[in-house]
Scaffold this motif. Sequence first.
Motif, PDB file in Angstrom:
ATOM      1  N   GLY A  25       0.772  -6.628  25.941  1.00  0.00           N
ATOM      2  CA  GLY A  25       1.765  -5.335  25.557  1.00  0.00           C
ATOM      3  C   GLY A  25       1.677  -4.348  24.188  1.00  0.00           C
ATOM      4  O   GLY A  25       0.797  -4.236  24.404  1.00  0.00           O
ATOM      5  N   THR A  26       2.892  -5.278  23.450  1.00  0.00           N
ATOM      6  CA  THR A  26       2.615  -4.121  22.369  1.00  0.00           C
ATOM      7  C   THR A  26       2.309  -5.593  21.121  1.00  0.00           C
ATOM      8  O   THR A  26       2.061  -4.851  20.061  1.00  0.00           O
ATOM      9  CB  THR A  26       3.972  -3.466  21.617  1.00  0.00           C
ATOM     10  OG1 THR A  26       5.035  -5.264  21.747  1.00  0.00           O
ATOM     11  CG2 THR A  26       4.384  -2.552  22.844  1.00  0.00           C
ATOM     12  N   ASP A  27       2.140  -6.531  21.627  1.00  0.00           N
ATOM     13  CA  ASP A  27       1.712  -7.971  20.824  1.00  0.00           C
ATOM     14  C   ASP A  27      -0.381  -7.344  20.649  1.00  0.00           C
ATOM     15  O   ASP A  27      -0.798  -7.126  20.958  1.00  0.00           O
ATOM     16  CB  ASP A  27       1.359  -9.454  21.834  1.00  0.00           C
ATOM     17  CG  ASP A  27       2.689  -9.426  22.644  1.00  0.00           C
ATOM     18  OD1 ASP A  27       3.568  -8.443  22.615  1.00  0.00           O
ATOM     19  OD2 ASP A  27       2.594 -10.386  22.523  1.00  0.00           O
ATOM     20  N   VAL A  28       0.206  -8.592  19.164  1.00  0.00           N
ATOM     21  CA  VAL A  28      -1.507  -8.203  19.006  1.00  0.00           C
ATOM     22  C   VAL A  28      -2.300  -8.800  19.423  1.00  0.00           C
ATOM     23  O   VAL A  28      -2.129 -10.125  20.510  1.00  0.00           O
ATOM     24  CB  VAL A  28      -1.068  -8.580  17.488  1.00  0.00           C
ATOM     25  CG1 VAL A  28      -2.876  -8.881  16.727  1.00  0.00           C
ATOM     26  CG2 VAL A  28      -0.700  -8.413  16.349  1.00  0.00           C
ATOM     27  N   MET A  29      -3.380  -8.483  19.941  1.00  0.00           N
ATOM     28  CA  MET A  29      -4.272  -8.772  20.877  1.00  0.00           C
ATOM     29  C   MET A  29      -5.347  -9.924  20.553  1.00  0.00           C
ATOM     30  O   MET A  29      -6.183  -9.732  19.721  1.00  0.00           O
ATOM     31  CB  MET A  29      -5.118  -7.721  21.595  1.00  0.00           C
ATOM     32  CG  MET A  29      -4.308  -6.542  22.702  1.00  0.00           C
ATOM     33  SD  MET A  29      -5.547  -5.195  22.668  1.00  0.00           S
ATOM     34  CE  MET A  29      -4.699  -4.092  23.701  1.00  0.00           C
ATOM     35  N   THR A  30      -5.000 -11.223  20.548  1.00  0.00           N
ATOM     36  CA  THR A  30      -5.404 -12.278  20.213  1.00  0.00           C
ATOM     37  C   THR A  30      -6.479 -13.409  21.201  1.00  0.00           C
ATOM     38  O   THR A  30      -7.701 -14.111  21.119  1.00  0.00           O
ATOM     39  CB  THR A  30      -5.016 -13.502  19.411  1.00  0.00           C
ATOM     40  OG1 THR A  30      -3.079 -14.082  20.778  1.00  0.00           O
ATOM     41  CG2 THR A  30      -4.255 -12.664  17.653  1.00  0.00           C
ATOM     42  N   GLU A  31      -6.422 -12.793  22.557  1.00  0.00           N
ATOM     43  CA  GLU A  31      -7.372 -13.859  23.398  1.00  0.00           C
ATOM     44  C   GLU A  31      -8.293 -13.309  23.918  1.00  0.00           C
ATOM     45  O   GLU A  31      -8.531 -11.868  23.941  1.00  0.00           O
ATOM     46  CB  GLU A  31      -5.658 -13.761  25.003  1.00  0.00           C
ATOM     47  CG  GLU A  31      -4.706 -14.079  24.860  1.00  0.00           C
ATOM     48  CD  GLU A  31      -4.495 -15.554  24.652  1.00  0.00           C
ATOM     49  OE1 GLU A  31      -5.450 -16.284  24.930  1.00  0.00           O
ATOM     50  OE2 GLU A  31      -4.330 -15.736  23.234  1.00  0.00           O
ATOM     51  N   ALA A  32      -9.518 -13.902  24.581  1.00  0.00           N
ATOM     52  CA  ALA A  32     -10.504 -13.278  24.884  1.00  0.00           C
ATOM     53  C   ALA A  32     -10.075 -11.974  26.369  1.00  0.00           C
ATOM     54  O   ALA A  32      -9.249 -11.913  26.371  1.00  0.00           O
ATOM     55  CB  ALA A  32     -11.612 -14.445  25.265  1.00  0.00           C
ATOM     56  N   ASP A  33     -10.970 -11.014  25.158  1.00  0.00           N
ATOM     57  CA  ASP A  33     -10.758  -9.858  26.472  1.00  0.00           C
ATOM     58  C   ASP A  33      -9.536  -9.262  26.765  1.00  0.00           C
ATOM     59  O   ASP A  33      -9.139  -9.334  28.023  1.00  0.00           O
ATOM     60  CB  ASP A  33     -11.936 -10.163  28.446  1.00  0.00           C
ATOM     61  CG  ASP A  33     -13.448 -10.715  28.058  1.00  0.00           C
ATOM     62  OD1 ASP A  33     -13.765  -9.816  26.755  1.00  0.00           O
ATOM     63  OD2 ASP A  33     -13.697 -11.926  28.636  1.00  0.00           O
TER      64      ASP A  33
END
Length: 307
Positions: free
Chosen positions: A230-238
């Motif tokens: 969502g609005t979180d920081v994108m830290t996961e793969a893909d």
Amino acid sequence: MTRDFIILIVISSLLFVVDSSEYPSLSDKGFGSISNISPHSQLQLGDVIEGLSTLRRYLQFSGYHKDTLNPDSDEFTEDLKSALRVFQRTYNLDVTGQPDSRTVSLITQPRCGVPDVINGDSIVSEDDSEKIIDWMSPLNKNDFTYGFYPANNVKLLSEAAFKATVADAFSWWEKELDGKTFTETLWSDQSDIGIVFLPLDGKLGVVGTTVSDSTPSWVIYLDSDENWVGTDVMTEADPLDLEWEVKHQIGHVLGYGHAVNSTSVMHPFIYIGDESSTTTPLLQTHLHGGAAGGVGAGMGTGFNFFA
């Protein structure tokens, strides 16, 4: 090639069935493997290259390639070359008829499951504006209701987080289209729009689609195998931007086709790790009326991902 599964959802007294038996599916033979296609720029007719069958199925799925006789062929043929040329012309690429690096780079991006060509007609705009799809829609109205399928399960996001993200997407459209309202309600056959997360074709590939002529009237399907954020920081793969994709599918409900402009919410490709919905929102789309009955003319029964 057929999609050999039936999604059966029973909700209280409501029986919701999606019978997916006829629509060509890339997942059967590795839609995800489209990301492994190697670019080529000097193929000759008759060359046999591993991976061209996946490319052929992709172009068939997207509406550019009509060959249903030998979809598993790895041979570089005139009809495959012609389909590539149409795809390249559509997205303002060099029209080479070859699976060159720029073409493969775009094709391997995750995308919407609504084809670019439906019943022989392109739904892709040729400029910055969105093209209104000229099939009749049951949702030519101003006040919409939407509901979430109760068994939704979204990786990485809590129920509250993904519902809030979806609500933000609807709010964005309310601001873009003065006079339209979207109100959350319980999932039922009386809802205008249903939101369902379910496996589509594995990770990446097709990440979302919209189906009409169903119960509710329209259903937005989102691939539950994706790493939605969502609005979180994108830290996961893909990671994929959930708000951006929901905005895109709402656009289909409202009657908009696909856009060449990559900054538009109606661009069919979603870029991995691109926080599209939170950057320069005013640049995301240019919505011009005056075509084919205006917003709400809609897709009607012109396409069903599962049919």
